[in-house]
Design a protein around this motif. Structure first.
Motif, PDB file in Angstrom:
ATOM      1  N   PHE A 232       0.828  -1.199   0.000  1.00  0.00           N
ATOM      2  CA  PHE A 232       0.000   0.000   0.000  1.00  0.00           C
ATOM      3  C   PHE A 232       0.867   1.255   0.000  1.00  0.00           C
ATOM      4  O   PHE A 232       0.641   2.182  -0.786  1.00  0.00           O
ATOM      5  CB  PHE A 232      -0.912  -0.001   1.232  1.00  0.00           C
ATOM      6  CG  PHE A 232      -1.882   1.154   1.276  1.00  0.00           C
ATOM      7  CD1 PHE A 232      -3.183   1.005   0.809  1.00  0.00           C
ATOM      8  CD2 PHE A 232      -1.501   2.393   1.780  1.00  0.00           C
ATOM      9  CE1 PHE A 232      -4.077   2.070   0.838  1.00  0.00           C
ATOM     10  CE2 PHE A 232      -2.387   3.460   1.816  1.00  0.00           C
ATOM     11  CZ  PHE A 232      -3.681   3.293   1.343  1.00  0.00           C
ATOM     12  N   GLN A 233       1.869   1.269   0.866  1.00  0.00           N
ATOM     13  CA  GLN A 233       2.677   2.482   1.033  1.00  0.00           C
ATOM     14  C   GLN A 233       3.526   2.788  -0.197  1.00  0.00           C
ATOM     15  O   GLN A 233       3.514   3.906  -0.705  1.00  0.00           O
ATOM     16  CB  GLN A 233       3.564   2.327   2.279  1.00  0.00           C
ATOM     17  CG  GLN A 233       2.776   2.290   3.581  1.00  0.00           C
ATOM     18  CD  GLN A 233       3.651   1.965   4.780  1.00  0.00           C
ATOM     19  OE1 GLN A 233       4.651   1.253   4.661  1.00  0.00           O
ATOM     20  NE2 GLN A 233       3.279   2.472   5.936  1.00  0.00           N
TER      21      GLN A 233
ATOM     22  N   PHE B 270       1.462   3.561  -3.600  1.00  0.00           N
ATOM     23  CA  PHE B 270       0.845   4.887  -3.598  1.00  0.00           C
ATOM     24  C   PHE B 270       1.873   5.959  -3.932  1.00  0.00           C
ATOM     25  O   PHE B 270       1.630   6.842  -4.773  1.00  0.00           O
ATOM     26  CB  PHE B 270       0.215   5.170  -2.234  1.00  0.00           C
ATOM     27  CG  PHE B 270      -0.159   6.619  -2.042  1.00  0.00           C
ATOM     28  CD1 PHE B 270      -1.209   7.184  -2.757  1.00  0.00           C
ATOM     29  CD2 PHE B 270       0.558   7.421  -1.158  1.00  0.00           C
ATOM     30  CE1 PHE B 270      -1.535   8.519  -2.596  1.00  0.00           C
ATOM     31  CE2 PHE B 270       0.232   8.755  -0.988  1.00  0.00           C
ATOM     32  CZ  PHE B 270      -0.817   9.317  -1.703  1.00  0.00           C
TER      33      PHE B 270
ATOM     34  N   SER C  95      -0.998  -2.881  -2.756  1.00  0.00           N
ATOM     35  CA  SER C  95      -0.586  -1.974  -3.826  1.00  0.00           C
ATOM     36  C   SER C  95      -1.790  -1.514  -4.646  1.00  0.00           C
ATOM     37  O   SER C  95      -1.910  -0.332  -4.997  1.00  0.00           O
ATOM     38  CB  SER C  95       0.424  -2.667  -4.743  1.00  0.00           C
ATOM     39  OG  SER C  95       1.603  -2.991  -4.036  1.00  0.00           O
TER      40      SER C  95
ATOM     41  N   GLY D  98      -3.654   1.017  -2.620  1.00  0.00           N
ATOM     42  CA  GLY D  98      -2.919   2.269  -2.486  1.00  0.00           C
ATOM     43  C   GLY D  98      -2.990   3.108  -3.742  1.00  0.00           C
ATOM     44  O   GLY D  98      -3.227   4.325  -3.684  1.00  0.00           O
TER      45      GLY D  98
ATOM     46  N   GLY E  93      -5.652   6.316  -4.117  1.00  0.00           N
ATOM     47  CA  GLY E  93      -5.030   7.601  -4.367  1.00  0.00           C
ATOM     48  C   GLY E  93      -5.750   8.379  -5.446  1.00  0.00           C
ATOM     49  O   GLY E  93      -6.093   9.556  -5.281  1.00  0.00           O
TER      50      GLY E  93
ATOM     51  N   VAL F  73      -5.220   9.572   2.087  1.00  0.00           N
ATOM     52  CA  VAL F  73      -4.486   8.342   1.767  1.00  0.00           C
ATOM     53  C   VAL F  73      -3.136   8.330   2.488  1.00  0.00           C
ATOM     54  O   VAL F  73      -2.693   7.286   2.993  1.00  0.00           O
ATOM     55  CB  VAL F  73      -4.285   8.214   0.251  1.00  0.00           C
ATOM     56  CG1 VAL F  73      -3.708   6.847  -0.101  1.00  0.00           C
ATOM     57  CG2 VAL F  73      -5.598   8.428  -0.484  1.00  0.00           C
ATOM     58  N   TRP F  74      -2.479   9.481   2.555  1.00  0.00           N
ATOM     59  CA  TRP F  74      -1.226   9.567   3.321  1.00  0.00           C
ATOM     60  C   TRP F  74      -1.436   9.114   4.766  1.00  0.00           C
ATOM     61  O   TRP F  74      -0.671   8.301   5.296  1.00  0.00           O
ATOM     62  CB  TRP F  74      -0.709  11.002   3.318  1.00  0.00           C
ATOM     63  CG  TRP F  74       0.022  11.468   2.096  1.00  0.00           C
ATOM     64  CD1 TRP F  74      -0.391  12.433   1.223  1.00  0.00           C
ATOM     65  CD2 TRP F  74       1.307  11.037   1.620  1.00  0.00           C
ATOM     66  NE1 TRP F  74       0.543  12.627   0.239  1.00  0.00           N
ATOM     67  CE2 TRP F  74       1.596  11.784   0.455  1.00  0.00           C
ATOM     68  CE3 TRP F  74       2.225  10.100   2.065  1.00  0.00           C
ATOM     69  CZ2 TRP F  74       2.777  11.626  -0.271  1.00  0.00           C
ATOM     70  CZ3 TRP F  74       3.406   9.935   1.352  1.00  0.00           C
ATOM     71  CH2 TRP F  74       3.669  10.681   0.200  1.00  0.00           C
TER      72      TRP F  74
ATOM     73  N   GLY G  69      -2.034   5.446   5.291  1.00  0.00           N
ATOM     74  CA  GLY G  69      -0.771   4.720   5.222  1.00  0.00           C
ATOM     75  C   GLY G  69       0.008   4.784   6.521  1.00  0.00           C
ATOM     76  O   GLY G  69       0.663   3.804   6.918  1.00  0.00           O
TER      77      GLY G  69
END
Length: 406
Positions: free
Chosen positions: A231-232, A235, A355, A358, A362, A375-376, A379
Protein backbone atom coordinates in the motif's frame (compact mmCIF):
# COMPACT_ATOMS: atom_id res chain seq x y z
CA UNK A 1 33.70 -23.84 12.68
CA UNK A 2 30.78 -23.50 10.28
CA UNK A 3 32.08 -23.90 6.73
CA UNK A 4 28.90 -23.20 4.76
CA UNK A 5 29.15 -19.46 5.42
CA UNK A 6 32.47 -19.45 3.53
CA UNK A 7 31.06 -21.12 0.45
CA UNK A 8 31.54 -18.78 -2.54
CA UNK A 9 28.38 -17.17 -3.82
CA UNK A 10 27.25 -18.34 -7.30
CA UNK A 11 28.02 -14.99 -8.88
CA UNK A 12 26.84 -15.81 -12.41
CA UNK A 13 23.39 -16.66 -11.09
CA UNK A 14 23.30 -13.65 -8.77
CA UNK A 15 24.52 -11.15 -11.38
CA UNK A 16 22.11 -12.42 -14.05
CA UNK A 17 19.19 -12.46 -11.64
CA UNK A 18 20.08 -9.00 -10.34
CA UNK A 19 20.15 -7.54 -13.86
CA UNK A 20 16.73 -9.08 -14.53
CA UNK A 21 15.42 -7.55 -11.29
CA UNK A 22 16.84 -4.19 -12.39
CA UNK A 23 15.08 -4.38 -15.76
CA UNK A 24 11.73 -5.66 -14.53
CA UNK A 25 11.52 -3.25 -11.61
CA UNK A 26 12.71 -0.19 -13.54
CA UNK A 27 9.81 0.71 -15.90
CA UNK A 28 7.03 -0.07 -13.43
CA UNK A 29 8.66 2.19 -10.82
CA UNK A 30 8.71 5.07 -13.34
CA UNK A 31 5.01 4.86 -14.30
CA UNK A 32 4.22 7.98 -12.27
CA UNK A 33 6.17 10.13 -14.75
CA UNK A 34 3.86 9.07 -17.58
CA UNK A 35 0.64 10.02 -15.79
CA UNK A 36 0.43 13.77 -16.46
CA UNK A 37 1.72 13.82 -20.07
CA UNK A 38 -0.50 10.88 -21.02
CA UNK A 39 -3.58 12.46 -19.45
CA UNK A 40 -2.79 15.81 -21.07
CA UNK A 41 -2.80 14.18 -24.53
CA UNK A 42 -5.76 11.85 -24.04
CA UNK A 43 -8.04 13.92 -21.81
CA UNK A 44 -8.53 11.03 -19.37
CA UNK A 45 -8.77 11.71 -15.62
CA UNK A 46 -6.46 10.49 -12.88
CA UNK A 47 -8.86 7.72 -11.88
CA UNK A 48 -8.41 6.16 -15.33
CA UNK A 49 -4.64 6.08 -15.02
CA UNK A 50 -4.81 5.01 -11.37
CA UNK A 51 -7.07 2.08 -12.26
CA UNK A 52 -4.55 0.86 -14.86
CA UNK A 53 -1.72 1.02 -12.32
CA UNK A 54 -3.91 -0.61 -9.68
CA UNK A 55 -4.71 -3.44 -12.11
CA UNK A 56 -0.99 -3.75 -12.80
CA UNK A 57 -0.29 -4.25 -9.11
CA UNK A 58 -3.21 -6.62 -8.66
CA UNK A 59 -2.21 -8.79 -11.64
CA UNK A 60 1.35 -8.78 -10.35
CA UNK A 61 0.08 -10.10 -7.04
CA UNK A 62 -2.35 -12.64 -8.49
CA UNK A 63 0.25 -13.92 -10.94
CA UNK A 64 3.09 -14.16 -8.43
CA UNK A 65 2.06 -17.45 -6.73
CA UNK A 66 1.08 -18.93 -10.11
CA UNK A 67 4.37 -18.09 -11.84
CA UNK A 68 6.31 -18.95 -8.69
CA UNK A 69 4.79 -22.43 -8.69
CA UNK A 70 5.48 -22.83 -12.43
CA UNK A 71 9.10 -21.80 -11.88
CA UNK A 72 9.39 -24.29 -9.00
CA UNK A 73 8.14 -27.05 -11.31
CA UNK A 74 9.29 -26.21 -14.84
CA UNK A 75 12.31 -23.99 -14.31
CA UNK A 76 13.04 -20.37 -13.54
CA UNK A 77 14.59 -19.47 -16.92
CA UNK A 78 11.43 -20.36 -18.85
CA UNK A 79 9.26 -18.14 -16.67
CA UNK A 80 11.73 -15.25 -16.89
CA UNK A 81 11.75 -15.53 -20.68
CA UNK A 82 7.96 -15.28 -20.67
CA UNK A 83 8.27 -12.21 -18.44
CA UNK A 84 10.40 -10.32 -20.95
CA UNK A 85 8.00 -11.07 -23.80
CA UNK A 86 4.90 -10.05 -21.82
CA UNK A 87 6.61 -6.87 -20.59
CA UNK A 88 7.58 -5.75 -24.10
CA UNK A 89 4.06 -6.44 -25.36
CA UNK A 90 2.42 -4.60 -22.47
CA UNK A 91 4.54 -1.48 -22.89
CA UNK A 92 3.91 -1.46 -26.65
CA UNK A 93 0.16 -1.74 -26.14
CA UNK A 94 0.22 0.98 -23.48
CA UNK A 95 2.15 3.26 -25.86
CA UNK A 96 -0.56 2.93 -28.51
CA UNK A 97 -3.62 2.88 -26.26
CA UNK A 98 -6.41 4.69 -28.08
CA UNK A 99 -8.93 4.20 -25.29
CA UNK A 100 -8.80 3.43 -21.56
CA UNK A 101 -9.49 -0.28 -22.09
CA UNK A 102 -6.17 -0.73 -23.94
CA UNK A 103 -4.35 1.21 -21.25
CA UNK A 104 -5.85 -1.13 -18.68
CA UNK A 105 -5.00 -4.27 -20.67
CA UNK A 106 -1.47 -3.23 -21.68
CA UNK A 107 -0.31 -1.11 -18.77
CA UNK A 108 -2.39 -3.00 -16.25
CA UNK A 109 -2.87 -6.69 -17.06
CA UNK A 110 0.08 -7.54 -19.35
CA UNK A 111 2.72 -5.54 -17.50
CA UNK A 112 1.37 -6.79 -14.17
CA UNK A 113 1.68 -10.43 -15.29
CA UNK A 114 5.12 -9.71 -16.73
CA UNK A 115 6.36 -8.34 -13.41
CA UNK A 116 4.87 -11.35 -11.62
CA UNK A 117 6.84 -13.69 -13.87
CA UNK A 118 10.10 -11.77 -13.51
CA UNK A 119 10.05 -10.10 -10.12
CA UNK A 120 11.73 -10.76 -6.79
CA UNK A 121 9.68 -13.85 -5.91
CA UNK A 122 10.91 -15.83 -8.91
CA UNK A 123 14.49 -14.50 -8.92
CA UNK A 124 15.07 -14.80 -5.17
CA UNK A 125 13.73 -18.37 -5.14
CA UNK A 126 16.46 -19.28 -7.62
CA UNK A 127 19.00 -17.57 -5.36
CA UNK A 128 17.75 -19.48 -2.32
CA UNK A 129 18.22 -22.84 -4.03
CA UNK A 130 21.83 -22.11 -4.91
CA UNK A 131 23.25 -20.51 -1.76
CA UNK A 132 23.63 -21.85 1.77
CA UNK A 133 21.02 -20.85 4.39
CA UNK A 134 23.61 -18.58 6.01
CA UNK A 135 24.04 -16.67 2.74
CA UNK A 136 20.36 -16.21 1.85
CA UNK A 137 19.74 -12.91 3.56
CA UNK A 138 22.79 -11.34 1.90
CA UNK A 139 21.91 -12.81 -1.53
CA UNK A 140 18.34 -11.53 -1.15
CA UNK A 141 19.72 -8.10 -0.24
CA UNK A 142 21.85 -8.03 -3.41
CA UNK A 143 18.90 -9.01 -5.61
CA UNK A 144 16.62 -6.47 -3.95
CA UNK A 145 19.26 -3.75 -4.26
CA UNK A 146 19.42 -4.47 -8.00
CA UNK A 147 15.69 -3.83 -8.28
CA UNK A 148 16.32 -0.60 -6.37
CA UNK A 149 19.00 0.31 -8.91
CA UNK A 150 16.35 -0.09 -11.60
CA UNK A 151 14.25 2.53 -9.88
CA UNK A 152 17.28 4.82 -9.56
CA UNK A 153 18.23 4.47 -13.23
CA UNK A 154 14.76 4.51 -14.79
CA UNK A 155 13.52 7.64 -12.99
CA UNK A 156 15.87 10.04 -14.83
CA UNK A 157 15.90 7.83 -17.94
CA UNK A 158 12.11 7.91 -18.25
CA UNK A 159 11.92 11.65 -17.75
CA UNK A 160 14.70 12.22 -20.29
CA UNK A 161 12.99 9.98 -22.84
CA UNK A 162 9.63 11.70 -22.32
CA UNK A 163 11.24 15.13 -22.74
CA UNK A 164 13.03 14.07 -25.92
CA UNK A 165 10.58 11.72 -27.64
CA UNK A 166 7.22 12.03 -25.86
CA UNK A 167 5.55 9.54 -23.55
CA UNK A 168 4.37 7.14 -26.28
CA UNK A 169 7.73 6.56 -27.99
CA UNK A 170 9.42 6.36 -24.59
CA UNK A 171 7.26 3.37 -23.69
CA UNK A 172 8.22 1.69 -26.98
CA UNK A 173 11.93 2.16 -26.26
CA UNK A 174 11.55 0.70 -22.78
CA UNK A 175 9.65 -2.23 -24.26
CA UNK A 176 12.64 -2.97 -26.50
CA UNK A 177 14.87 -3.04 -23.40
CA UNK A 178 12.69 -5.76 -21.87
CA UNK A 179 13.71 -8.15 -24.65
CA UNK A 180 17.10 -8.38 -22.94
CA UNK A 181 15.48 -10.34 -20.09
CA UNK A 182 15.24 -13.67 -21.96
CA UNK A 183 18.97 -13.43 -22.78
CA UNK A 184 19.83 -13.05 -19.10
CA UNK A 185 17.55 -15.87 -17.98
CA UNK A 186 19.69 -18.85 -19.04
CA UNK A 187 22.02 -18.99 -15.98
CA UNK A 188 18.92 -19.24 -13.75
CA UNK A 189 17.70 -22.44 -15.39
CA UNK A 190 16.64 -25.22 -13.04
CA UNK A 191 13.63 -25.85 -10.84
CA UNK A 192 12.92 -26.69 -7.18
CA UNK A 193 14.71 -30.04 -7.51
CA UNK A 194 17.99 -28.47 -8.63
CA UNK A 195 20.56 -26.31 -6.91
CA UNK A 196 22.91 -26.84 -3.98
CA UNK A 197 20.06 -27.06 -1.45
CA UNK A 198 18.01 -29.69 -3.30
CA UNK A 199 19.17 -32.67 -1.23
CA UNK A 200 18.10 -31.14 2.08
CA UNK A 201 14.55 -30.25 1.03
CA UNK A 202 11.51 -31.63 2.80
CA UNK A 203 9.42 -33.42 0.18
CA UNK A 204 5.86 -32.13 -0.01
CA UNK A 205 3.08 -31.82 -2.52
CA UNK A 206 1.71 -28.39 -3.32
CA UNK A 207 -1.46 -29.14 -1.38
CA UNK A 208 0.49 -30.23 1.69
CA UNK A 209 2.64 -27.11 1.52
CA UNK A 210 -0.40 -24.83 1.30
CA UNK A 211 -2.15 -26.57 4.18
CA UNK A 212 0.95 -26.27 6.33
CA UNK A 213 1.47 -22.59 5.50
CA UNK A 214 -2.12 -21.50 6.10
CA UNK A 215 -2.10 -23.28 9.44
CA UNK A 216 1.06 -21.47 10.57
CA UNK A 217 0.40 -18.35 12.65
CA UNK A 218 3.71 -16.61 11.90
CA UNK A 219 3.23 -17.06 8.15
CA UNK A 220 -0.24 -15.51 8.33
CA UNK A 221 1.07 -12.56 10.35
CA UNK A 222 3.90 -12.04 7.88
CA UNK A 223 1.42 -12.13 5.00
CA UNK A 224 -0.90 -9.57 6.61
CA UNK A 225 1.99 -7.23 7.40
CA UNK A 226 3.36 -7.28 3.86
CA UNK A 227 0.00 -5.90 2.67
CA UNK A 228 1.03 -2.60 4.27
CA UNK A 229 4.34 -2.46 2.41
CA UNK A 230 2.50 -2.71 -0.89
CA UNK A 231 0.00 0.00 0.00
CA UNK A 232 2.68 2.48 1.03
CA UNK A 233 5.22 2.09 -1.76
CA UNK A 234 2.70 1.74 -4.61
CA UNK A 235 0.85 4.89 -3.60
CA UNK A 236 4.07 6.90 -3.57
CA UNK A 237 5.32 5.38 -6.84
CA UNK A 238 2.13 6.20 -8.73
CA UNK A 239 1.12 9.52 -7.17
CA UNK A 240 4.15 11.26 -5.65
CA UNK A 241 5.15 13.16 -8.83
CA UNK A 242 1.58 14.44 -9.22
CA UNK A 243 1.37 15.25 -5.48
CA UNK A 244 4.48 17.41 -5.68
CA UNK A 245 2.97 19.30 -8.61
CA UNK A 246 -0.20 19.89 -6.58
CA UNK A 247 1.71 21.50 -3.69
CA UNK A 248 3.70 23.72 -6.03
CA UNK A 249 7.04 21.91 -6.06
CA UNK A 250 8.92 22.17 -9.38
CA UNK A 251 8.58 19.04 -11.55
CA UNK A 252 12.34 18.43 -11.58
CA UNK A 253 12.20 17.64 -7.86
CA UNK A 254 9.88 14.72 -8.60
CA UNK A 255 12.61 13.23 -10.79
CA UNK A 256 15.23 13.98 -8.13
CA UNK A 257 13.04 12.47 -5.40
CA UNK A 258 12.30 9.22 -7.25
CA UNK A 259 15.95 8.85 -8.23
CA UNK A 260 17.00 9.42 -4.61
CA UNK A 261 14.50 6.84 -3.41
CA UNK A 262 15.99 4.39 -5.90
CA UNK A 263 19.60 5.20 -4.96
CA UNK A 264 19.11 5.01 -1.20
CA UNK A 265 16.93 1.96 -1.75
CA UNK A 266 20.10 0.22 -2.97
CA UNK A 267 21.84 1.09 0.29
CA UNK A 268 18.80 0.15 2.37
CA UNK A 269 18.33 -3.21 0.63
CA UNK A 270 21.99 -4.21 1.02
CA UNK A 271 22.00 -3.08 4.64
CA UNK A 272 18.78 -5.01 5.24
CA UNK A 273 20.38 -8.18 3.89
CA UNK A 274 23.35 -7.78 6.24
CA UNK A 275 21.24 -6.84 9.28
CA UNK A 276 18.88 -9.74 8.63
CA UNK A 277 21.80 -12.18 8.92
CA UNK A 278 22.67 -10.91 12.39
CA UNK A 279 19.52 -9.77 14.17
CA UNK A 280 15.86 -10.70 14.59
CA UNK A 281 14.09 -10.33 11.27
CA UNK A 282 10.56 -9.84 12.75
CA UNK A 283 11.74 -7.08 15.10
CA UNK A 284 13.70 -5.46 12.28
CA UNK A 285 10.60 -5.44 10.06
CA UNK A 286 8.50 -3.89 12.85
CA UNK A 287 11.03 -1.07 13.20
CA UNK A 288 11.02 -0.45 9.42
CA UNK A 289 7.25 0.04 9.38
CA UNK A 290 7.33 2.34 12.41
CA UNK A 291 10.07 4.39 10.76
CA UNK A 292 7.99 4.74 7.58
CA UNK A 293 5.00 6.05 9.53
CA UNK A 294 7.20 8.51 11.38
CA UNK A 295 8.77 9.74 8.12
CA UNK A 296 5.41 10.36 6.44
CA UNK A 297 4.04 12.10 9.53
CA UNK A 298 6.98 14.50 9.68
CA UNK A 299 6.79 15.16 5.92
CA UNK A 300 3.11 16.09 6.14
CA UNK A 301 3.30 18.18 9.31
CA UNK A 302 6.50 20.12 8.66
CA UNK A 303 6.70 22.88 6.00
CA UNK A 304 6.95 21.27 2.58
CA UNK A 305 9.75 22.52 0.36
CA UNK A 306 12.30 21.13 -2.11
CA UNK A 307 14.59 20.44 0.86
CA UNK A 308 11.94 18.48 2.76
CA UNK A 309 11.13 16.52 -0.41
CA UNK A 310 14.78 15.52 -0.78
CA UNK A 311 15.09 14.53 2.89
CA UNK A 312 11.85 12.54 2.72
CA UNK A 313 13.05 10.74 -0.43
CA UNK A 314 16.35 9.79 1.24
CA UNK A 315 14.65 8.37 4.33
CA UNK A 316 11.96 6.53 2.37
CA UNK A 317 14.62 5.19 0.02
CA UNK A 318 16.46 3.58 2.92
CA UNK A 319 13.18 1.97 4.05
CA UNK A 320 11.64 1.31 0.61
CA UNK A 321 12.42 -2.34 -0.21
CA UNK A 322 14.34 -3.10 2.97
CA UNK A 323 11.33 -5.25 3.89
CA UNK A 324 11.91 -7.70 1.03
CA UNK A 325 15.11 -9.55 2.14
CA UNK A 326 13.92 -10.33 5.71
CA UNK A 327 10.40 -11.19 4.53
CA UNK A 328 11.58 -13.71 1.92
CA UNK A 329 14.23 -15.05 4.28
CA UNK A 330 11.56 -15.71 6.93
CA UNK A 331 9.48 -17.74 4.44
CA UNK A 332 12.57 -19.80 3.57
CA UNK A 333 13.38 -20.33 7.26
CA UNK A 334 9.83 -21.43 8.03
CA UNK A 335 9.28 -23.83 5.13
CA UNK A 336 12.53 -24.39 3.19
CA UNK A 337 13.05 -23.80 -0.52
CA UNK A 338 11.03 -26.55 -2.22
CA UNK A 339 7.87 -24.42 -2.58
CA UNK A 340 9.45 -21.02 -1.92
CA UNK A 341 8.25 -19.59 -5.25
CA UNK A 342 4.66 -20.50 -4.38
CA UNK A 343 4.66 -19.59 -0.68
CA UNK A 344 6.71 -16.43 -1.18
CA UNK A 345 4.36 -15.56 -4.03
CA UNK A 346 1.33 -15.82 -1.75
CA UNK A 347 2.95 -13.43 0.71
CA UNK A 348 3.59 -11.12 -2.21
CA UNK A 349 -0.03 -11.43 -3.33
CA UNK A 350 -0.96 -9.74 -0.06
CA UNK A 351 1.60 -7.04 -0.84
CA UNK A 352 0.02 -6.44 -4.24
CA UNK A 353 -3.53 -6.31 -2.91
CA UNK A 354 -2.22 -3.50 -0.74
CA UNK A 355 -0.59 -1.97 -3.83
CA UNK A 356 -3.86 -2.11 -5.73
CA UNK A 357 -5.69 -0.31 -2.94
CA UNK A 358 -2.92 2.27 -2.49
CA UNK A 359 -2.84 3.21 -6.17
CA UNK A 360 -6.58 3.06 -6.75
CA UNK A 361 -7.54 4.89 -3.54
CA UNK A 362 -5.03 7.60 -4.37
CA UNK A 363 -6.70 8.39 -7.69
CA UNK A 364 -10.28 7.79 -6.49
CA UNK A 365 -10.08 9.95 -3.37
CA UNK A 366 -8.14 12.67 -5.16
CA UNK A 367 -10.84 13.02 -7.82
CA UNK A 368 -13.51 13.27 -5.11
CA UNK A 369 -11.75 15.19 -2.34
CA UNK A 370 -9.20 17.14 -4.36
CA UNK A 371 -6.38 15.98 -2.09
CA UNK A 372 -4.16 12.99 -1.32
CA UNK A 373 -4.05 13.75 2.43
CA UNK A 374 -6.50 11.05 3.55
CA UNK A 375 -4.49 8.34 1.77
CA UNK A 376 -1.23 9.57 3.32
CA UNK A 377 -2.68 9.34 6.83
CA UNK A 378 -4.25 5.95 6.19
CA UNK A 379 -0.77 4.72 5.22
CA UNK A 380 0.60 6.04 8.52
CA UNK A 381 -2.02 4.06 10.46
CA UNK A 382 -1.30 0.93 8.44
CA UNK A 383 2.43 1.25 9.24
CA UNK A 384 1.65 1.10 12.95
CA UNK A 385 -0.57 -1.93 12.35
CA UNK A 386 2.25 -3.68 10.45
CA UNK A 387 4.71 -3.07 13.28
CA UNK A 388 2.29 -4.67 15.74
CA UNK A 389 1.65 -7.84 13.69
CA UNK A 390 5.36 -8.46 12.96
CA UNK A 391 6.40 -8.37 16.61
CA UNK A 392 5.10 -11.88 17.60
CA UNK A 393 6.40 -13.67 14.46
CA UNK A 394 8.65 -16.62 15.33
CA UNK A 395 11.85 -16.90 13.32
CA UNK A 396 12.16 -20.70 13.26
CA UNK A 397 11.32 -23.66 11.00
CA UNK A 398 7.81 -25.03 11.14
CA UNK A 399 7.49 -28.09 13.36
CA UNK A 400 7.06 -31.18 11.21
CA UNK A 401 6.40 -34.81 12.04
CA UNK A 402 8.87 -36.97 10.11
CA UNK A 403 7.41 -40.39 9.24
CA UNK A 404 9.19 -43.30 10.87
CA UNK A 405 10.18 -46.08 8.43
CA UNK A 406 9.43 -49.49 9.89
Amino acid sequence: MVTTARTPLPWLIIVSGSLIALLTFGPRSAMGFFQLPMLADTGWDRSTFALAMALQNLCWGLGQPFFGALADKYGTARILTLSGILYAGGLLLMANAGSPIWLHIGGGVLIGLAIAAGSFGVVLSAFARNVSPEQRSLAFGIGTAAGSAGMFLFAPLSQALISSFGWSDSLVYMGALMLIVPLLAYPLRGNANSGSQSQSQFKQSVGEALKEAFGHKSYLLLTSGFFVCGFQVAFITAHFPAYLGDIGIDARYAVIAMALIGFFNIIGSLASGVIGQRYSKPYFLALIYLARSAAVTLFLLLPQSPTSVILFAIVMGLLWLSTVPPTNALVAIMFGTRHLGLLGGLVFLSHQIGSFLGVWMGGYLYDRLGSYDSVWWFGVALGIFAAIVHWPIREKPVERTIPVVA
